[in-house]
Design a protein around this motif. Structure first.
Motif, PDB file in Angstrom:
ATOM      1  N   GLU A 149       0.866  -1.178   0.000  1.00 56.60           N
ATOM      2  CA  GLU A 149       0.000   0.000   0.000  1.00 56.60           C
ATOM      3  C   GLU A 149       0.903   1.228   0.000  1.00 56.60           C
ATOM      4  O   GLU A 149       1.447   1.607   1.041  1.00 56.60           O
ATOM      5  CB  GLU A 149      -0.921  -0.011   1.221  1.00 56.60           C
ATOM      6  N   PRO A 150       1.085   1.859  -1.160  1.00 55.24           N
ATOM      7  CA  PRO A 150       2.054   2.952  -1.274  1.00 55.24           C
ATOM      8  C   PRO A 150       1.725   4.181  -0.439  1.00 55.24           C
ATOM      9  O   PRO A 150       2.594   5.021  -0.217  1.00 55.24           O
ATOM     10  CB  PRO A 150       2.043   3.279  -2.771  1.00 55.24           C
ATOM     11  N   THR A 151       0.490   4.277   0.038  1.00 59.11           N
ATOM     12  CA  THR A 151       0.118   5.442   0.856  1.00 59.11           C
ATOM     13  C   THR A 151       0.521   5.272   2.314  1.00 59.11           C
ATOM     14  O   THR A 151       0.442   6.230   3.086  1.00 59.11           O
ATOM     15  CB  THR A 151      -1.396   5.688   0.776  1.00 59.11           C
ATOM     16  N   SER A 219       7.878  -1.976  -7.766  1.00 57.27           N
ATOM     17  CA  SER A 219       7.623  -0.580  -8.110  1.00 57.27           C
ATOM     18  C   SER A 219       6.776   0.091  -7.036  1.00 57.27           C
ATOM     19  O   SER A 219       6.976   1.274  -6.713  1.00 57.27           O
ATOM     20  CB  SER A 219       6.912  -0.494  -9.462  1.00 57.27           C
ATOM     21  N   CYS A 220       5.853  -0.666  -6.465  1.00 63.27           N
ATOM     22  CA  CYS A 220       5.006  -0.122  -5.410  1.00 63.27           C
ATOM     23  C   CYS A 220       5.819   0.224  -4.168  1.00 63.27           C
ATOM     24  O   CYS A 220       5.600   1.264  -3.540  1.00 63.27           O
ATOM     25  CB  CYS A 220       3.903  -1.119  -5.074  1.00 63.27           C
ATOM     26  N   ARG A 221       6.758  -0.635  -3.785  1.00 64.74           N
ATOM     27  CA  ARG A 221       7.597  -0.365  -2.606  1.00 64.74           C
ATOM     28  C   ARG A 221       8.466   0.872  -2.838  1.00 64.74           C
ATOM     29  O   ARG A 221       8.656   1.689  -1.937  1.00 64.74           O
ATOM     30  CB  ARG A 221       8.499  -1.569  -2.319  1.00 64.74           C
ATOM     31  N   ILE A 222       8.993   0.980  -4.049  1.00 65.38           N
ATOM     32  CA  ILE A 222       9.802   2.150  -4.375  1.00 65.38           C
ATOM     33  C   ILE A 222       8.941   3.407  -4.314  1.00 65.38           C
ATOM     34  O   ILE A 222       9.359   4.451  -3.799  1.00 65.38           O
ATOM     35  CB  ILE A 222      10.454   1.989  -5.756  1.00 65.38           C
ATOM     36  N   GLU A 223       7.727   3.299  -4.820  1.00 65.84           N
ATOM     37  CA  GLU A 223       6.781   4.424  -4.750  1.00 65.84           C
ATOM     38  C   GLU A 223       6.484   4.793  -3.302  1.00 65.84           C
ATOM     39  O   GLU A 223       6.340   5.971  -2.955  1.00 65.84           O
ATOM     40  CB  GLU A 223       5.493   4.032  -5.477  1.00 65.84           C
ATOM     41  N   GLN A 224       6.394   3.797  -2.453  1.00 70.07           N
ATOM     42  CA  GLN A 224       6.130   4.004  -1.028  1.00 70.07           C
ATOM     43  C   GLN A 224       7.261   4.799  -0.373  1.00 70.07           C
ATOM     44  O   GLN A 224       7.012   5.757   0.370  1.00 70.07           O
ATOM     45  CB  GLN A 224       5.960   2.645  -0.352  1.00 70.07           C
ATOM     46  N   ILE A 225       8.499   4.411  -0.655  1.00 73.00           N
ATOM     47  CA  ILE A 225       9.651   5.133  -0.092  1.00 73.00           C
ATOM     48  C   ILE A 225       9.732   6.540  -0.672  1.00 73.00           C
ATOM     49  O   ILE A 225      10.008   7.505   0.046  1.00 73.00           O
ATOM     50  CB  ILE A 225      10.952   4.348  -0.366  1.00 73.00           C
ATOM     51  N   GLN A 231       7.034  13.527   1.394  1.00 65.57           N
ATOM     52  CA  GLN A 231       6.271  14.076   2.518  1.00 65.57           C
ATOM     53  C   GLN A 231       7.166  14.637   3.626  1.00 65.57           C
ATOM     54  O   GLN A 231       6.686  15.077   4.660  1.00 65.57           O
ATOM     55  CB  GLN A 231       5.347  13.002   3.088  1.00 65.57           C
ATOM     56  N   GLY A 232       8.493  14.613   3.393  1.00 66.81           N
ATOM     57  CA  GLY A 232       9.413  15.196   4.356  1.00 66.81           C
ATOM     58  C   GLY A 232      10.277  14.214   5.093  1.00 66.81           C
ATOM     59  O   GLY A 232      11.035  14.597   5.983  1.00 66.81           O
TER      60      GLY A 232
END
Length: 236
Positions: A149-151, A219-225, A231-232
């Protein structure tokens, strides 16, 4: 100025400009890998509910915490054990019975022959539970994708556990491959700020692919990081 001097000066200038425009890459022990790791397919071939993916959940832990120079890689073969692929890891496992599996027995905190050996950081409880469950499920060579869950961008709950699986075994206070320490928030934040963390995970130009062997993050995990960084990069 003759042609040789001009060409030499031009080469020096180009090298200087390239150096000035990039951050220092994080070079893994042994150099930049020739063959990229296999990427976790993520949601395109997601694991059945509760099923552990050997290739994309267990193997990253083995690469980071066990199968390295001086320990259980193909060259060092410490105690005659190699943990660099499924076939070799399977030799240390009794499918369905973690308590009779050396791979699991030696990662327990009370083990007489604790692995990874001190002062390397112990595997987390979550990592030990994951390995135990994989063995209980039959220790199969599963390669399905891991749910993501990338969010979800909590450092403590989402980001750091991910980096522990893929990175911290090689880049800790006790083992700083490439002179990089990713153990704890303050160390990680340095590589967030200079671009090195996302550069290596994404394999951006001038950066090697990380991890250097085994499974690369989905790709999802990379997007998550990336979302956490955008976000700071909070210590939340």
């Amino acid at each position: 100025m003759n042609n040789k001097k001009f060409i030499g000066s031009l080469i020096v200038l180009l090298l200087t400009l390239l150096t000035a425009c990039t951050t220092d890459p994080v070079i893994p022990a042994g150099g930049i890998p020739v063959k990229p790791p296999i990427q976790d397919p993520g949601e395109t071939n997601v694991c059945a509910d509760g099923l552990i993916s050997f290739e994309h959940q267990i193997m990253p832990i083995m690469v980071s915490a066990c199968a390295y120079s001086g320990c259980h890689d193909a060259i060092s073969r410490e105690e005659g054990v190699v943990l660099d692929n499924y076939e070799n890891i399977r030799k240390e496992v009794s499918p369905g019975n973690p308590n009779n599996s050396p791979l699991y027995e030696y990662i327990l905190p009370n083990s007489d022959d604790l692995m990874p050996p001190p002062p390397a950081p112990l595997l987390s409880q979550e990592q030990r539970d994951l390995i135990k469950l994989w063995i209980e499920q039959g220790a199969e060579n599963t390669d399905c994708g891991t749910p993501c869950e990338p969010t979800k961008t909590s450092f403590e709950l989402d980001i750091y556990p991910l980096l522990q699986d893929y990175c911290v075994g090689c880049h800790s206070t006790s083992r700083t491959d490439g002179m990089v320490n990713l153990e704890g928030y303050n160390n990680i934040k340095q590589y967030v700020d200079n671009g090195g963390l996302i550069g290596t995970i994404k394999a951006i130009e001038f950066y090697p692919i990380m991890p250097p062997t085994g499974s690369q993050m989905s790709s999802c995990r990379i997007e998550q990081i990336q979302a956490w960084i955008t976000q700071g990069a909070l210590n939340n």
